[in-house]
Scaffold this motif. Structure first.
Motif, PDB file in Angstrom:
ATOM      1  N   SER A   1     127.609  24.245  52.681  1.00  0.00           N
ATOM      2  CA  SER A   1     127.204  24.610  51.320  1.00  0.00           C
ATOM      3  C   SER A   1     128.288  25.453  50.634  1.00  0.00           C
ATOM      4  CB  SER A   1     125.846  25.314  51.325  1.00  0.00           C
ATOM      5  OG  SER A   1     125.314  25.350  49.999  1.00  0.00           O
ATOM      6  N   VAL A   2     127.905  26.155  49.570  1.00  0.00           N
ATOM      7  CA  VAL A   2     128.884  26.818  48.709  1.00  0.00           C
ATOM      8  C   VAL A   2     128.531  28.298  48.521  1.00  0.00           C
ATOM      9  CG1 VAL A   2     129.349  24.701  47.415  1.00  0.00           C
ATOM     10  CG2 VAL A   2     127.561  26.259  46.614  1.00  0.00           C
ATOM     11  N   ARG A   3     129.471  29.004  47.929  1.00  0.00           N
ATOM     12  CA  ARG A   3     129.215  30.378  47.491  1.00  0.00           C
ATOM     13  C   ARG A   3     129.306  30.384  45.965  1.00  0.00           C
ATOM     14  NH1 ARG A   3     128.749  35.060  49.970  1.00  0.00           N
ATOM     15  NH2 ARG A   3     128.984  36.976  48.727  1.00  0.00           N
ATOM     16  N   TRP A   4     128.347  31.056  45.295  1.00  0.00           N
ATOM     17  CA  TRP A   4     128.383  31.118  43.838  1.00  0.00           C
ATOM     18  C   TRP A   4     128.785  32.507  43.354  1.00  0.00           C
ATOM     19  CZ3 TRP A   4     125.352  34.752  41.541  1.00  0.00           C
ATOM     20  CH2 TRP A   4     124.181  35.164  42.203  1.00  0.00           C
ATOM     21  N   HIS A   5     129.421  32.531  42.197  1.00  0.00           N
ATOM     22  CA  HIS A   5     129.843  33.778  41.561  1.00  0.00           C
ATOM     23  C   HIS A   5     129.505  33.689  40.076  1.00  0.00           C
ATOM     24  CE1 HIS A   5     132.533  34.975  44.970  1.00  0.00           C
ATOM     25  NE2 HIS A   5     132.634  33.665  45.106  1.00  0.00           N
ATOM     26  N   VAL A   6     129.044  34.776  39.506  1.00  0.00           N
ATOM     27  CA  VAL A   6     128.860  34.880  38.059  1.00  0.00           C
ATOM     28  C   VAL A   6     129.775  35.986  37.544  1.00  0.00           C
ATOM     29  CG1 VAL A   6     127.261  35.386  36.172  1.00  0.00           C
ATOM     30  CG2 VAL A   6     126.485  34.022  38.125  1.00  0.00           C
ATOM     31  N   ASP A   7     130.562  35.685  36.506  1.00  0.00           N
ATOM     32  CA  ASP A   7     131.518  36.648  35.955  1.00  0.00           C
ATOM     33  C   ASP A   7     131.439  36.625  34.429  1.00  0.00           C
ATOM     34  OD1 ASP A   7     132.921  37.030  38.615  1.00  0.00           O
ATOM     35  OD2 ASP A   7     133.372  34.914  38.250  1.00  0.00           O
TER      36      ASP A   7
ATOM     37  N   ASN B   1     125.215  30.260  49.836  1.00  0.00           N
ATOM     38  CA  ASN B   1     124.081  29.399  50.165  1.00  0.00           C
ATOM     39  C   ASN B   1     124.272  28.860  51.571  1.00  0.00           C
ATOM     40  OD1 ASN B   1     121.629  28.154  49.603  1.00  0.00           O
ATOM     41  ND2 ASN B   1     122.569  26.325  48.720  1.00  0.00           N
ATOM     42  N   THR B   2     123.268  28.203  52.118  1.00  0.00           N
ATOM     43  CA  THR B   2     123.332  27.639  53.468  1.00  0.00           C
ATOM     44  C   THR B   2     122.988  26.168  53.420  1.00  0.00           C
ATOM     45  OG1 THR B   2     121.025  28.226  53.863  1.00  0.00           O
ATOM     46  CG2 THR B   2     122.702  29.823  54.554  1.00  0.00           C
ATOM     47  N   ARG B   3     123.320  25.467  54.509  1.00  0.00           N
ATOM     48  CA  ARG B   3     122.978  24.047  54.583  1.00  0.00           C
ATOM     49  C   ARG B   3     121.465  23.864  54.391  1.00  0.00           C
ATOM     50  NH1 ARG B   3     124.162  20.321  59.816  1.00  0.00           N
ATOM     51  NH2 ARG B   3     126.280  21.122  59.444  1.00  0.00           N
TER      52      ARG B   3
ATOM     53  N   LEU C   1     131.327  27.848  41.623  1.00  0.00           N
ATOM     54  CA  LEU C   1     130.862  27.507  42.972  1.00  0.00           C
ATOM     55  C   LEU C   1     132.065  27.064  43.785  1.00  0.00           C
ATOM     56  CD1 LEU C   1     128.646  26.095  40.700  1.00  0.00           C
ATOM     57  CD2 LEU C   1     127.281  26.406  42.775  1.00  0.00           C
ATOM     58  N   VAL C   2     132.312  27.749  44.896  1.00  0.00           N
ATOM     59  CA  VAL C   2     133.499  27.500  45.706  1.00  0.00           C
ATOM     60  C   VAL C   2     133.080  27.133  47.128  1.00  0.00           C
ATOM     61  CG1 VAL C   2     134.955  29.037  44.346  1.00  0.00           C
ATOM     62  CG2 VAL C   2     133.711  29.946  46.312  1.00  0.00           C
ATOM     63  N   PRO C   3     133.910  26.352  47.826  1.00  0.00           N
ATOM     64  CA  PRO C   3     133.574  26.028  49.215  1.00  0.00           C
ATOM     65  C   PRO C   3     133.642  27.273  50.093  1.00  0.00           C
ATOM     66  CG  PRO C   3     135.762  25.205  48.639  1.00  0.00           C
ATOM     67  CD  PRO C   3     135.154  25.714  47.371  1.00  0.00           C
ATOM     68  N   GLN C   4     132.781  27.332  51.089  1.00  0.00           N
ATOM     69  CA  GLN C   4     132.765  28.476  52.008  1.00  0.00           C
ATOM     70  C   GLN C   4     133.674  28.243  53.205  1.00  0.00           C
ATOM     71  OE1 GLN C   4     128.938  30.936  51.895  1.00  0.00           O
ATOM     72  NE2 GLN C   4     128.152  28.878  52.230  1.00  0.00           N
ATOM     73  N   GLY C   5     133.841  26.998  53.587  1.00  0.00           N
ATOM     74  CA  GLY C   5     134.694  26.666  54.719  1.00  0.00           C
ATOM     75  C   GLY C   5     135.260  25.285  54.479  1.00  0.00           C
TER      76      GLY C   5
END
Length: 807
Positions: free
Chosen positions: A307-313, A328-330, A356-360
């Motif tokens: 899954s991904v990690r989200w950021h708000v800026d 987030n998780t699978r 939204l960016v990849p976590q791995g």
């Protein structure tokens, strides 16, 4: 003409075995064929390079990198041979048979496949002949595409010599950097000028100025927007996307059913997918000054990955202020929430971005996104709110930036986000508003667009010439060997060994260098002047390409069972002129096209038809229906949507996902494109639906001439398909934009589609059609009714025989 040769050599982008594995590098051979024919590479060298380009390349140490690369790629002719069975290595004997069959038909006009099991019953080719060639290709190592048994490709070969790798990479990188350094400021200048002119146009005439002020973050996003859009991606009806070089991607499912793309996309939802090194961003441009609340959620929609990690800026004049983030998780769902998101101060023109960016690993990161921005603390009325999915889903591809619920504006922007989300950019740039001069207006914008387009074409061409890539081709086996006869074609029942040699009817010479595979000598045997078949077969193919039928109507069979030539002396003369022209195919084109036979009218003559109804004696030029590719390309061209750029690699799924392909679930892909149909992905087991419907070549066998059909489904497609409706609407837009009066518009439509003016009777019929069609529409359609009526009229022109036939 490259397509004609690709028909003959059964070109495809998949392997053809039980799971029809992709062959992502085949396109390089396709492009080599196109370039070779455009450059008028002599036909003898054209064949030599396809059979033994790797051996020619290794033997000539003086070759430059580009010439070496071209020679290696040319051997794709052999490598694209069809594969068979669950484990295609186990059935490699059938792949060699396919190579020999295709070579015999393409170059000699002889069907050699019969001799695999027994001496040819009609032509002077025996079993020993067949296995003498079989040994040559059994001594050749083919690139392996992958199969149901072995899921990964291997034996892919470099396009540059080992000792030239670093130099080639550096030279290529220097060329790319030079072009990028030219393109980057021009692209920014173009984006800003486009924004500035739009702002100036939107202003009240009394308030229009010769300068406009643009925020730095608006300029930042303009360079990173997802700039490619596709409807019904990969044949998933209702799945429309914006992307940039395939990934990152943002898409919507406008249908009423769930879609598996792969990954699950519920109806009426929006999903994103990051790239390997880039995130995907969604930016909201504030039209207000005040405070807003941000909420939403992200939902993992893939059954693999992390899954991904989200950021708000917040992006404003002071820089980038992080507000909240979470991973987030699978198969998980994470709310977009946090104390800092409850009340965010914004000014008109500021941006709020969700990145939204990849976590791995970025694979399997398809993520559903819901986002809402709501105005806080409004005492004098209902607070305004902006909801991403409802705002964009019904007009998703209208533009990027997207106007949201309005007709114009830049409410939502979809962009490629750096993993740092723009922090580095903000820290190294003075965040001052840009003041843009608008002198020159639209003319300056058009000139800038032309200059930028020229540089981008060069950049794309350079990208196609990857310096240190791999290709799909062949090399010699480490230990070449002669083949043994397979009794009745059964590889389990072996007979005597047969030395590698030429066919008896062409001289029967044995290999001078048995330590090699023999492909180089085979190529020289086939292309020497004493071979009468090579020049006759190719001259006949060129004739067929112009007249629709060869002088020998069985273009792949010059043997006993083939048809006799209608004009034997003419065929001999053409073959002689071909040799005299040093096998220049363009010289034969000129010779044929300057002939009286080619320039003859297609007008009917009753007395001549009584003697020769099929015009085999060339008393008239037979009218010809456009090929499948020509029909599609012509429709795209007149609509203004044809992309003339050169095609490259197809967006096949990542190699790691190929483990799911099997005979029960073979690979299938359909990659919509506005490029010429020559560059469409060609699949073996399940053919491209448009090309199959309109009698495109079968990529499983050599196709010397396409047998045309006339079936109801063709007419139904032209009347009802989304593609034709979309292009007729685009064509109507061009017609309406170009002229003022109805009469002028009708004439413009006729000239654009049929290359002639409309008659007075046709104009009267068209007026009646437009009136009747408009009246038949629901009144709720309103202002759209006129465009819909004109689109319907244009559709009647695109489906006429006059448009579909060369007469």
């Amino acid at each position: 003409w490259g397509r004609h040769w690709l028909d003959v050599v059964r070109y495809a982008d998949t392997a053809g075995e039980t799971a029809d594995f992709p062959t992502p590098l085949s396109y390089k051979y396709r492009n080599w064929v196109i370039d070779a024919i455009n450059d008028d590479l002599s036909y003898d060298r054209f064949l030599l390079h396809q059979l033994a380009g790797d051996l020619v390349a290794e033997a000539d140490k003086s070759l430059g990198d580009d010439d070496y690369r071209r020679l290696r790629i040319a051997t794709g002719f052999v490598a694209i041979s069809r594969r068979f069975g669950f484990n295609s290595e186990k059935y490699h004997n059938l792949t060699i048979q396919d190579t020999i069959d295709t070579l015999g038909q393409a170059v000699l006009g002889l069907s050699l496949g019969c001799a695999r099991c027994h001496d040819h019953k009609y032509d002077p080719v025996n079993t020993e002949d067949y296995y003498s060639w079989y040994g040559i290709f059994a001594s050749t190592r083919y690139s392996f595409p992958g199969s149901e048994e072995k899921k990964k490709p291997y034996d892919l070969y470099p396009v540059v010599r080992a000792d030239r790798v670093e130099q080639a990479r550096m030279a290529h990188d220097a060329q790319r950097k030079k072009l990028d350094d030219e393109i980057r400021p021009l692209a920014l200048q173009f984006s800003l000028l486009k924004i500035g002119l739009a702002d100036a146009e939107a202003a009240h005439p009394a308030e229009r100025k010769r300068t406009v002020t643009i925020s730095p973050w608006r300029a930042y996003l303009a360079q990173r927007l997802l700039n490619q859009h596709v409807r019904n991606r990969n044949a998933h009806q209702g799945f429309h996307v914006w992307h940039r070089d395939n990934l990152p991607m943002i898409g919507v499912n406008v249908s009423k059913i769930p879609l598996k793309v792969p990954g699950d996309v519920p109806p009426r939802t929006l999903v994103v997918h990051p790239a390997e090194k880039d995130g995907v961003g969604i930016a909201w441009r504030s039209p207000i000054s005040g405070r807003v609340r941000i909420s939403g959620r992200v939902i993992d929609r893939h059954d693999c990955g992390d899954s991904v990690r989200w950021h708000v800026d917040r992006l404003d004049r002071s820089g980038l202020q992080p507000l909240a983030s979470a991973g987030n998780t699978r198969a998980g769902t994470t709310p977009i929430s946090g104390e800092a998101l409850e009340s965010v101060a914004v000014k008109a023109g500021d941006y709020l971005q969700l990145v939204l960016v990849p976590q791995g690993n970025h694979g399997c990161d398809l993520t559903q996104v819901e986002l809402e921005i709501r105005e806080n603390g409004k005492a004098d009325g209902t607070p305004r709110r902006w909801r991403l999915v409802p705002d964009v889903i019904d007009r998703f591809q209208v533009s990027n930036p997207h106007p949201g619920r309005g007709e114009t504006g830049e409410t939502w922007s979809f962009f490629r986000a750096q993993v740092d989300r723009g922090v580095g950019w903000a820290n190294t740039n003075e965040l001052k508003p840009l003041v843009l001069e608008l002198d020159g207006g639209k003319a300056a914008l058009a000139a800038l667009a032309r200059r930028l387009e020229g540089l981008q074409r060069k950049r794309k061409a350079l990208a196609l010439r990857e310096p240190v890539g791999l290709h799909y081709g062949v090399i010699d086996q480490d230990k070449p060997v002669d083949a043994r006869i397979q009794i009745r074609g059964d590889r389990a029942k072996l007979g005597e060994s047969v030395v590698r040699r030429n066919l008896e009817i062409l001289g029967g010479e044995k290999l001078a260098r048995p330590a090699g595979s023999g492909r180089l000598e085979l190529a020289r045997w086939l292309t020497r002047a004493s071979n009468p078949l090579m020049s006759r077969v190719m001259a006949n193919r060129v004739w067929r390409g112009h007249f629709g039928r060869g002088l020998v109507a069985t273009e792949n069979d010059f043997g006993v069972r083939g048809e006799q030539p209608s004009h034997p002396e003419l065929l001999d003369w053409l073959a002689s002129r071909f040799r005299e022209a040093k096998f220049s195919v363009k010289a034969i084109h000129r010779l044929i096209m300057n002939s009286a036979a080619y320039r003859r009218s297609s007008r009917f003559d009753e007395s001549a038809a009584g003697i020769d109804p099929n015009a085999r004696l060339l008393w008239r030029f037979n009218r010809r229906r456009l090929s499948a590719e020509e029909i599609r390309d012509s429709i795209l061209f007149v609509s203004g949507d044809l992309d003339p750029s050169f095609g490259g690699a197809h967006p096949f799924p990542a190699e790691g996902s190929w483990t799911s392909f099997s005979q029960h679930s073979p690979f299938y892909g359909l990659y919509p494109s506005s490029r010429r149909s020559l560059f469409l992905m060609q699949q073996r087991l399940k053919r491209h639906p448009f090309l199959a419907l309109f009698d495109g070549a079968d990529p499983n066998v050599s196709t010397p001439r396409r047998e045309l059909t006339t079936v109801p489904t063709q007419s139904l497609y032209l009347m009802n398909s989304e593609f034709v409706h979309r292009q007729s609407a685009a064509l109507a837009g061009r017609v309406l934009a170009g002229s003022a009066s109805r009469s002028e518009r009708l004439q413009r439509g006729w000239r654009m589609t049929l290359s002639r003016s409309a008659t007075s009777q046709e104009q009267a019929e068209a007026r009646r059609f437009l009136l009747a069609y408009t009246e038949s529409l629901d009144e709720a359609v309103g202002d759209r009714s006129r465009r819909m009526a004109w689109a319907a009229l244009m559709r009647t022109l695109l489906t006429r025989n006059e448009f579909l036939y060369v007469d």
